[in-house]
Design an enzyme around this catalytic site. Sequence first.
Site, PDB file in Angstrom:
ATOM      1  N   HIS A 127       0.850  -1.044  -0.004  1.00  0.00           N
ATOM      2  CA  HIS A 127      -0.114  -0.036   0.188  1.00  0.00           C
ATOM      3  C   HIS A 127       0.721   1.223   0.075  1.00  0.00           C
ATOM      4  CE1 HIS A 127      -3.752  -2.150   0.538  1.00  0.00           C
ATOM      5  NE2 HIS A 127      -3.480  -2.694   1.537  1.00  0.00           N
ATOM      6  N   ASP A 163      -3.134 -10.737  -2.209  1.00  0.00           N
ATOM      7  CA  ASP A 163      -3.309 -10.042  -0.960  1.00  0.00           C
ATOM      8  C   ASP A 163      -5.132  -9.683  -1.228  1.00  0.00           C
ATOM      9  OD1 ASP A 163      -2.279  -8.770   1.695  1.00  0.00           O
ATOM     10  OD2 ASP A 163      -4.165  -7.626   0.950  1.00  0.00           O
ATOM     11  N   HIS A 165      -6.479  -7.039  -0.061  1.00  0.00           N
ATOM     12  CA  HIS A 165      -6.661  -5.811  -0.482  1.00  0.00           C
ATOM     13  C   HIS A 165      -5.729  -5.587  -1.866  1.00  0.00           C
ATOM     14  CE1 HIS A 165      -7.204  -5.995   3.839  1.00  0.00           C
ATOM     15  NE2 HIS A 165      -8.381  -5.347   3.573  1.00  0.00           N
ATOM     16  N   ASP A 247      -4.892 -12.669   3.772  1.00  0.00           N
ATOM     17  CA  ASP A 247      -6.352 -12.115   4.264  1.00  0.00           C
ATOM     18  C   ASP A 247      -7.333 -12.354   3.652  1.00  0.00           C
ATOM     19  OD1 ASP A 247      -4.985 -10.248   2.609  1.00  0.00           O
ATOM     20  OD2 ASP A 247      -4.745  -8.804   3.868  1.00  0.00           O
TER      21      ASP A 247
END
Length: 303
Positions: A127, A163, A165, A247
């Site tokens: 990120h 991931d 996200h 996740d």
Amino acid sequence: MFPVIYSDEFLLHDTGYFHPEKPGRLTAIKTALEAAPWANQLDWRLPTPVEARSPLPLVEMIHDRDYLNQIRRLANRGGGFIDGETAVSPRSYEVALLAVNAWIDGVDFTMTSGQPCFVLARPPGHHAVADEGMGFCLLSNAAIAAYYALEQGLDRVCILDWDVHHGNGTQAIVETHPNIRFCSLHESPQYPGTGHPAETGFHQNVLNLPMAPGSTIEDYQPLFEKKVVPFLNEFQPDLLIVSAGYDANQADPLAGLSLKPEDYRLFTEYCLGVTQRIVFGLEGGYDFKALGNSVVETIAACL
């Protein structure tokens, strides 16, 4: 022997007891790997110390100096937060640089041996954009590793981010480079709100595949076969870097997808069908048991 690049120093990035991205993530993975039936086939390797090889010149190619100075100042003052969720502790700056070295070491090993490895490091990175950390991430490890690989003479590098996200930081940093391809499968809607299919990069080098809440392996598998693998294979990468977040597991508290740990074995098998030259690097994953079991499944596929 399968290399796992790890140091206890990664535990010194102290985000606080109640923070999801905490040192216990790594100890849970290490415990799970040491209990695996093939644990004696693991080659635990320390990353190159920052004093022996400073990654700062490479990091400064990717991140603004003002932002790097911000992290260093926060650490020197005893810690703080870049935003509401991205923590910096007294050792975070040097630990983040060590994590970069670990990812670079992974690239060096894979380039030399032609075999995969796993980088068990934190803080995560996908990120972090050039001038800002966010989403628990400080430095853009995968993007830095990709640029490093090109500097070492490789022609084409792919990054696969599984991931839950979207890796907004990785995409923002690499989407302008014609020799890097980026592919992300991520829950949508979900933090950080990026990763729309229309985002295809400056050279048609980005593939975003949003997943609906509740998606299972039955939803992922056709996308791997019809979209992900062809996108990677078409590029004929010299190296594949995997932003390995876990996740998307059903057990994970921070998202809403429904994968199982054993599904990551299948993901890994698809990757190995593209190339054996893979650097897996840890990103997210916040249920300790599911996280540890998922990394076990990833490495089991490589063995």
